[in-house]
Scaffold this motif. Sequence first.
Motif, PDB file in Angstrom:
ATOM      1  N   THR A 180     -27.920 -52.284  94.661  1.00 22.57           N
ATOM      2  CA  THR A 180     -28.158 -50.848  94.795  1.00 22.57           C
ATOM      3  C   THR A 180     -28.235 -50.184  93.429  1.00 22.57           C
ATOM      4  O   THR A 180     -29.112 -49.344  93.175  1.00 22.57           O
ATOM      5  CB  THR A 180     -27.048 -50.202  95.641  1.00 22.57           C
ATOM      6  OG1 THR A 180     -27.059 -50.795  96.943  1.00 22.57           O
ATOM      7  CG2 THR A 180     -27.252 -48.703  95.781  1.00 22.57           C
ATOM      8  N   LEU A 181     -27.339 -50.567  92.525  1.00 20.45           N
ATOM      9  CA  LEU A 181     -27.367 -49.999  91.179  1.00 20.45           C
ATOM     10  C   LEU A 181     -28.624 -50.434  90.425  1.00 20.45           C
ATOM     11  O   LEU A 181     -29.230 -49.638  89.692  1.00 20.45           O
ATOM     12  CB  LEU A 181     -26.115 -50.412  90.412  1.00 20.45           C
ATOM     13  CG  LEU A 181     -24.803 -49.802  90.913  1.00 20.45           C
ATOM     14  CD1 LEU A 181     -23.615 -50.403  90.172  1.00 20.45           C
ATOM     15  CD2 LEU A 181     -24.798 -48.282  90.762  1.00 20.45           C
ATOM     16  N   ALA A 182     -29.035 -51.689  90.605  1.00 19.58           N
ATOM     17  CA  ALA A 182     -30.257 -52.158  89.955  1.00 19.58           C
ATOM     18  C   ALA A 182     -31.465 -51.369  90.439  1.00 19.58           C
ATOM     19  O   ALA A 182     -32.323 -50.955  89.646  1.00 19.58           O
ATOM     20  CB  ALA A 182     -30.450 -53.648  90.211  1.00 19.58           C
ATOM     21  N   LEU A 183     -31.542 -51.146  91.748  1.00 19.87           N
ATOM     22  CA  LEU A 183     -32.660 -50.391  92.311  1.00 19.87           C
ATOM     23  C   LEU A 183     -32.653 -48.934  91.849  1.00 19.87           C
ATOM     24  O   LEU A 183     -33.693 -48.269  91.861  1.00 19.87           O
ATOM     25  CB  LEU A 183     -32.635 -50.465  93.834  1.00 19.87           C
ATOM     26  CG  LEU A 183     -32.910 -51.854  94.427  1.00 19.87           C
ATOM     27  CD1 LEU A 183     -32.598 -51.871  95.917  1.00 19.87           C
ATOM     28  CD2 LEU A 183     -34.351 -52.276  94.176  1.00 19.87           C
ATOM     29  N   ALA A 184     -31.483 -48.442  91.433  1.00 21.07           N
ATOM     30  CA  ALA A 184     -31.363 -47.079  90.895  1.00 21.07           C
ATOM     31  C   ALA A 184     -31.611 -47.040  89.388  1.00 21.07           C
ATOM     32  O   ALA A 184     -31.372 -46.019  88.756  1.00 21.07           O
ATOM     33  CB  ALA A 184     -29.987 -46.513  91.214  1.00 21.07           C
TER      34      ALA A 184
END
Length: 272
Positions: free
Chosen positions: A157-161
């Motif tokens: 999720t953090l990578a996609l953000a």
Amino acid sequence: MSVLDVVALQLAAEPGNVAGNVEHLLAALRKHGAGSDLVVTPELVTTGYDLAMFDERGAELAEPLDGPTVTAVAEAAAELGTTVVLGILERDGDVIYDTAAVVLPDRSVYPFRKTHLYPDELTRFSAGQDLITVDTPAGRLGPLICFEHAFPELATTLALAGTQTLVIPSAVPIGYEYLLTLRTRARAQDNQMFAVGCNLTGGGFSGHSLIVDPSGEVLASAGAEEAVLRARLDLGVISRERNQEPALGMRQVDLYRPEAVGRLGAVTAGDQ
């Protein structure tokens, strides 16, 4: 800034000795943080990690984000021109959080409150409700805290953000260092981003902090003693890794639900 100088301060912390721990941290920060773009510290490095102690003294030891410890670290960050990820026991009113405070050189502070508490922490801390990314002079950071590296969905999720570097203050005990080292490498390679796992040492904690690149390669690692890790992170490696294997962009999220998993009956060989 495309190439970063990153430092992880693997420190010991005496439970309950906030003044001594902060003095030790600030000395290490000023000695080793000069010339760096990012400094990461362990989980609860200001108070030490002792759950029984928190039962008795948690409210006393916890500090607000505008308290003396964060203020002192912010002053040091400004002097050094570096971003600091500080593990602190935070008090917000009557609520206590296990927090990673991202402190920028302009003295601004962005708190990440641990969202996934280890079972023994559930009665000691309140859980944070949000993931965050923080845009800093050292790129976009995505903080997680210790046990949270067990949840691949959080890192993805953090990578996609847009996270470029995953920062993970930790307090992993002796005997479980493989969880820190394996999961930090896995979360970096899974999502093709950098990761810094900075762990407490001494007092039953294992050390073994590490800095990992987007391919999962370890750029710097520590043993069990206090240590200072340094690495240069070329943020351009992220796009090169993702272009080589564009896994994040090929996710099929509609499949990632238990109810979407089908069960096929067997077909007997030779049936027409």
